[in-house]
Design an enzyme around this catalytic site. Structure first.
Site, PDB file in Angstrom:
ATOM      1  N   TRP A   1       3.519 -99.939  12.227  1.00  0.00           N
ATOM      2  CA  TRP A   1       3.874 -98.526  12.082  1.00  0.00           C
ATOM      3  C   TRP A   1       5.327 -98.415  12.501  1.00  0.00           C
ATOM      4  O   TRP A   1       5.671 -98.674  13.651  1.00  0.00           O
ATOM      5  CB  TRP A   1       2.976 -97.651  12.959  1.00  0.00           C
ATOM      6  CG  TRP A   1       3.078 -96.188  12.693  1.00  0.00           C
ATOM      7  CD1 TRP A   1       2.495 -95.495  11.676  1.00  0.00           C
ATOM      8  CD2 TRP A   1       3.777 -95.224  13.481  1.00  0.00           C
ATOM      9  NE1 TRP A   1       2.798 -94.166  11.782  1.00  0.00           N
ATOM     10  CE2 TRP A   1       3.588 -93.962  12.874  1.00  0.00           C
ATOM     11  CE3 TRP A   1       4.560 -95.294  14.636  1.00  0.00           C
ATOM     12  CZ2 TRP A   1       4.134 -92.798  13.386  1.00  0.00           C
ATOM     13  CZ3 TRP A   1       5.119 -94.140  15.142  1.00  0.00           C
ATOM     14  CH2 TRP A   1       4.899 -92.903  14.518  1.00  0.00           C
TER      15      TRP A   1
ATOM     16  N   LYS B   1      -3.368 -93.907  15.094  1.00  0.00           N
ATOM     17  CA  LYS B   1      -4.542 -93.571  15.895  1.00  0.00           C
ATOM     18  C   LYS B   1      -4.238 -93.545  17.384  1.00  0.00           C
ATOM     19  O   LYS B   1      -4.638 -92.634  18.089  1.00  0.00           O
ATOM     20  CB  LYS B   1      -5.658 -94.596  15.620  1.00  0.00           C
ATOM     21  CG  LYS B   1      -6.959 -94.324  16.361  1.00  0.00           C
ATOM     22  CD  LYS B   1      -7.587 -93.023  15.900  1.00  0.00           C
ATOM     23  CE  LYS B   1      -8.893 -92.740  16.590  1.00  0.00           C
ATOM     24  NZ  LYS B   1      -9.418 -91.405  16.245  1.00  0.00           N
TER      25      LYS B   1
ATOM     26  N   HIS C   1       1.684 -59.119  18.108  1.00  0.00           N
ATOM     27  CA  HIS C   1       2.928 -59.469  18.776  1.00  0.00           C
ATOM     28  C   HIS C   1       3.781 -60.423  17.939  1.00  0.00           C
ATOM     29  O   HIS C   1       4.604 -61.161  18.477  1.00  0.00           O
ATOM     30  CB  HIS C   1       2.633 -60.077  20.146  1.00  0.00           C
ATOM     31  CG  HIS C   1       1.964 -59.130  21.082  1.00  0.00           C
ATOM     32  ND1 HIS C   1       2.643 -58.200  21.831  1.00  0.00           N
ATOM     33  CD2 HIS C   1       0.642 -58.935  21.348  1.00  0.00           C
ATOM     34  CE1 HIS C   1       1.781 -57.490  22.543  1.00  0.00           C
ATOM     35  NE2 HIS C   1       0.560 -57.921  22.273  1.00  0.00           N
TER      36      HIS C   1
ATOM     37  N   CYS D   1       0.524-100.045  16.067  1.00  0.00           N
ATOM     38  CA  CYS D   1       0.406-101.253  15.271  1.00  0.00           C
ATOM     39  C   CYS D   1      -0.776-102.098  15.734  1.00  0.00           C
ATOM     40  O   CYS D   1      -1.297-101.911  16.828  1.00  0.00           O
ATOM     41  CB  CYS D   1       1.688-102.058  15.356  1.00  0.00           C
ATOM     42  SG  CYS D   1       3.202-101.086  15.244  1.00  0.00           S
TER      43      CYS D   1
ATOM     44  N   LYS E   1      -6.058 -80.163  12.920  1.00  0.00           N
ATOM     45  CA  LYS E   1      -6.779 -81.013  11.979  1.00  0.00           C
ATOM     46  C   LYS E   1      -6.366 -80.731  10.540  1.00  0.00           C
ATOM     47  O   LYS E   1      -6.195 -81.645   9.739  1.00  0.00           O
ATOM     48  CB  LYS E   1      -8.289 -80.797  12.130  1.00  0.00           C
ATOM     49  CG  LYS E   1      -8.890 -81.474  13.323  1.00  0.00           C
ATOM     50  CD  LYS E   1      -8.812 -82.988  13.194  1.00  0.00           C
ATOM     51  CE  LYS E   1      -9.206 -83.653  14.493  1.00  0.00           C
ATOM     52  NZ  LYS E   1      -8.207 -83.501  15.554  1.00  0.00           N
TER      53      LYS E   1
ATOM     54  N   ARG F   1      -5.597 -97.819  13.067  1.00  0.00           N
ATOM     55  CA  ARG F   1      -4.547 -97.532  14.031  1.00  0.00           C
ATOM     56  C   ARG F   1      -3.328 -96.892  13.382  1.00  0.00           C
ATOM     57  O   ARG F   1      -2.451 -96.376  14.076  1.00  0.00           O
ATOM     58  CB  ARG F   1      -4.125 -98.837  14.736  1.00  0.00           C
ATOM     59  CG  ARG F   1      -5.236 -99.476  15.536  1.00  0.00           C
ATOM     60  CD  ARG F   1      -4.847-100.858  16.027  1.00  0.00           C
ATOM     61  NE  ARG F   1      -3.844-100.791  17.075  1.00  0.00           N
ATOM     62  CZ  ARG F   1      -4.101-100.810  18.371  1.00  0.00           C
ATOM     63  NH1 ARG F   1      -5.354-100.857  18.782  1.00  0.00           N
ATOM     64  NH2 ARG F   1      -3.128-100.774  19.255  1.00  0.00           N
TER      65      ARG F   1
ATOM     66  N   GLU G   1      -7.189 -76.492  17.658  1.00  0.00           N
ATOM     67  CA  GLU G   1      -7.690 -77.776  17.165  1.00  0.00           C
ATOM     68  C   GLU G   1      -7.913 -77.715  15.654  1.00  0.00           C
ATOM     69  O   GLU G   1      -7.604 -78.662  14.922  1.00  0.00           O
ATOM     70  CB  GLU G   1      -8.984 -78.137  17.898  1.00  0.00           C
ATOM     71  CG  GLU G   1      -9.876 -79.177  17.231  1.00  0.00           C
ATOM     72  CD  GLU G   1      -9.291 -80.577  17.199  1.00  0.00           C
ATOM     73  OE1 GLU G   1      -9.955 -81.464  16.625  1.00  0.00           O
ATOM     74  OE2 GLU G   1      -8.180 -80.801  17.711  1.00  0.00           O
TER      75      GLU G   1
ATOM     76  N   GLU H   1      -2.772 -82.117   9.834  1.00  0.00           N
ATOM     77  CA  GLU H   1      -2.558 -83.554   9.929  1.00  0.00           C
ATOM     78  C   GLU H   1      -3.216 -84.329   8.804  1.00  0.00           C
ATOM     79  O   GLU H   1      -2.745 -85.420   8.456  1.00  0.00           O
ATOM     80  CB  GLU H   1      -2.986 -84.104  11.295  1.00  0.00           C
ATOM     81  CG  GLU H   1      -4.442 -84.084  11.605  1.00  0.00           C
ATOM     82  CD  GLU H   1      -4.728 -84.633  13.013  1.00  0.00           C
ATOM     83  OE1 GLU H   1      -3.872 -85.353  13.557  1.00  0.00           O
ATOM     84  OE2 GLU H   1      -5.794 -84.331  13.554  1.00  0.00           O
TER      85      GLU H   1
ATOM     86  N   ASN I   1       3.698-105.096  19.222  1.00  0.00           N
ATOM     87  CA  ASN I   1       3.413-103.659  19.306  1.00  0.00           C
ATOM     88  C   ASN I   1       4.276-103.068  20.409  1.00  0.00           C
ATOM     89  O   ASN I   1       4.415-103.665  21.476  1.00  0.00           O
ATOM     90  CB  ASN I   1       1.940-103.398  19.651  1.00  0.00           C
ATOM     91  CG  ASN I   1       1.005-103.766  18.529  1.00  0.00           C
ATOM     92  OD1 ASN I   1       1.438-104.073  17.428  1.00  0.00           O
ATOM     93  ND2 ASN I   1      -0.290-103.737  18.813  1.00  0.00           N
ATOM     94  N   GLY I   2       4.808-101.874  20.192  1.00  0.00           N
ATOM     95  CA  GLY I   2       5.581-101.213  21.227  1.00  0.00           C
ATOM     96  C   GLY I   2       7.019-100.984  20.797  1.00  0.00           C
ATOM     97  O   GLY I   2       7.363-101.093  19.614  1.00  0.00           O
TER      98      GLY I   2
END
Length: 607
Positions: free
Chosen positions: A74, A602, A502, A2, A483, A27, A479, A486, A98-99
């Site tokens: 968020w 973020k 396998h 947030c 990407k 963020r 990676e 997401e 925030n938190g």
């Protein structure tokens, strides 16, 4: 996570609060709101969804005032609704937070038993009601905040506005960042320097446990023991241009095109082009005294560490293990001899990584931080800092920061090799020359964006995509898969190419694209063999390789994307913009929210 902004100013607060909140969109958030003081009374305006919804609500309201707080939320506790949006308020105080407050439930039950009525499902409202309760009992605003924070357990950064006093604001932090911005007869509070950048370039980074009480012209900072302290004033260099898209469609596209500069700045920080030697400024770390190195991170930072693991073992002969921070914390890690831990974080505030660092310090290990924010918590608490000079990164999906992390890791691996006697002077110069070529080669890779866009359009119809690679290209495949999923919401997985038989080869069919990251290195023949196995089973293959690799593969692939030729050591740099552009253009073709993908933030500053 947030975002927070607080203003005691000379002008109307609502438009300035909204301007700052827009800079905090990167963020990640799902609701937004502001609160101001009008004739000493708290007025609020909140909205679910994007800031444009808040602007519509503000246009229909009479909210005014020159003092106010704002927030982009968020959701953690409670759905992303207007009712759960911050600020939360009583008649006495408004709070943004925030938190996560871990013990909010018993505190809420206690307050409800005393007759307090809660309007939301959030943990934050517990802070608001606790402060309000203390104010009702006659405490001063500062004492009320201190008493409330003494009862909560968890991570927080808060800003508090008090009815009846338009020249007072209080902020505090524990586990989440907070900065104080110093203006000319004005004062600002933000979750990071970008929040206050439109108004001032003079900031104070609050330390862990700090509380700040301020007016338009004065401030007092108290440490976690509540003793008055002085914190240094920093001049922030982030300009407005750093958070503008310019001529690009999205921040992510802009930041991919900034990868050459991010790599170049970071490499230049560690490499003297004249002597062709690597140095680690202000590191004071002797790799010759280490028997084992742990590399720890989350998400993309963890995957940069996976590439670094190859470099440290191959160049420095250093036993190396990479782990996800949230797993490392709880696995009871055991060191084989003298151990050090290297932590990678773009923000330097990643909660799991920060707690893992603290665990290592308790175990007596040396700690290094690879961070993009030199003033961050991880940077301050580590024994040594290895900066990445990517600049502000706005898109939630990390791109240029990943490349800058690779640059810092590559330079550090070379320095470790020299310190451990595994790299002689001529070899160091050879690696240095390769690193110096990296920005140019990344730019050359970016020049084939149009070709990648055509390939991406075809991939956008897939329901699942596989990536494969060998050696350092394996974590690049991981990676790439991260990407793609997401930002495009297409299921994707990365595999070591040798693992195909396998299990994963069972997934191959004509509808599942397989993207092979295959620079022409010592493993190219084995990777091409895997590509041929996929093609023989009807799988459409997209080959990312240079001209030699493509020629060696023959006609077994559906598409080939030709990368610039490069030394194997720097191939991860050269192939990073290719996989980032591919994911970007797939997401654009699908019409997703590229810069702010759903459910993501973020900077993850809570567990």
């Amino acid at each position: 996570m947030c975002g927070i902004i607080g203003i005691i100013g000379k002008e109307a607060a609502p438009p300035r609060l909204v301007e700052a909140l827009k800079r905090l969109e990167y963020r990640g958030y799902d609701s937004a709101g502001i609160a101001t003081l009008v004739d000493g009374q708290i007025m609020r305006c909140r909205a679910a969804g994007k800031i444009k919804n808040l602007e519509v609500a503000l246009a229909a309201s009479s909210i005014a005032g020159q003092t106010g707080i704002g927030h982009t939320r968020w959701a953690t506790h409670g759905a992303p609704t207007t009712q759960n949006a911050h600020p939360h308020a009583t008649s006495r105080v408004a709070v943004v937070h925030n938190g996560i407050i871990e013990n909010f439930r018993p505190l809420r039950e206690e307050l409800e038993a005393k007759g307090y009525v809660f309007d939301s499902q959030t943990d934050t409202e517990v802070i608001t009601q606790l402060i309000s309760h203390s104010l009702e009992n006659g405490l001063t605003p500062r004492a009320a905040v201190i008493e409330a924070l003494g009862r909560v357990r968890g991570a927080f950064a808060i800003a508090c506005l008090f009815s009846g006093d338009e020249n007072l604001m209080i902020g505090a932090r524990q586990g989440s960042p907070l900065v104080l911005g110093l203006g000319n007869g004005e004062m600002f509070l933000g979750s990071d320097a970008i929040a206050v950048a439109p108004f001032t370039n003079r900031v104070i980074y609050l330390e862990e446990g700090d509380l700040v009480e301020f007016t338009a012209t004065e401030y007092v900072i108290y440490d976690k023991s509540r003793a008055q302290v002085t914190r240094p004033i920093a001049i922030v260099s982030a300009s407005a241009a750093a958070v503008e898209k310019g001529n690009y469609r999205h921040f992510m596209q802009k930041e991919i095109h900034e990868e050459p500069d991010a790599a170049g700045r970071t490499i230049g920080h560690y490499l003297d082009p004249l002597s062709e030697k690597i140095s680690l400024p202000n590191c004071g770390f002797d790799f010759a005294e280490i028997d084992q190195l742990w590399i720890i991170g989350c998400g993309t930072a963890y995957l940069a560490g996976r590439v670094g693991e190859y470099w440290f073992e191959q160049l420095a002969g250093l036993s190396c293990e990479t782990d996800i921070a949230s797993e490392f914390r709880y696995r009871r890690p055991v060191a084989a001899g003298r151990a050090a831990a290297l932590f990678i974080s773009q923000s330097g505030e990643t909660a799991d990584s920060l707690e893992a660092l603290r665990l290592c310090k308790r175990m007596g290990w040396k700690t290094l931080a690879v961070v993009n924010v030199a003033s961050s918590s991880i940077a301050r608490e580590a024994d040594a800092v290895l900066e990445t000079l990517a600049g502000p990164e706005i898109g939630v999906a990390s791109t240029k920061a990943f490349v800058a992390q690779l640059a810092a890791l590559a330079a550090t691996a070379i320095a470790a090799g020299v310190a451990r006697g595994k790299i002689d002077e001529e070899q160091e110069k050879a690696y240095a020359r390769q690193l110096m070529e990296t920005p140019r080669l990344i730019r050359e890779a970016l020049e084939i964006e149009n070709e990648i866009e055509k390939t991406a359009h075809d991939i956008s119809y897939a329901k699942s995509v596989l990536y494969i690679g060998r050696g350092p290209s394996y974590p690049i495949a991981l990676e790439a898969a991260l990407k793609l999923k997401e930002i495009s919401y297409i299921h994707a997985e990365g595999y070591a190419a040798g693992e195909l038989k396998h299990g994963p080869i069972a997934l191959i069919d004509e509808y599942t694209p397989v993207i092979a990251v295959a620079p022409h290195d010592e493993l190219i023949e084995k990777t091409i063999s895997n590509v041929q196995e996929i093609a023989a089973r009807g799988g459409p293959v997209i080959l990312l390789s240079d001209a030699k690799g493509i020629a060696e593969a023959g006609d077994c692939m559906k598409f080939a994307v030709r990368a610039p030729e490069c030394a194997p050591f720097i191939a991860p740099f050269v192939y990073s913009p290719l996989i980032h552009l591919l994911a970007y253009h797939v997401a654009v073709a699908k019409g997703t929210d590229v810069d702010q993908p759903r459910n993501l933030a973020k900077s993850v500053t809570v567990e």
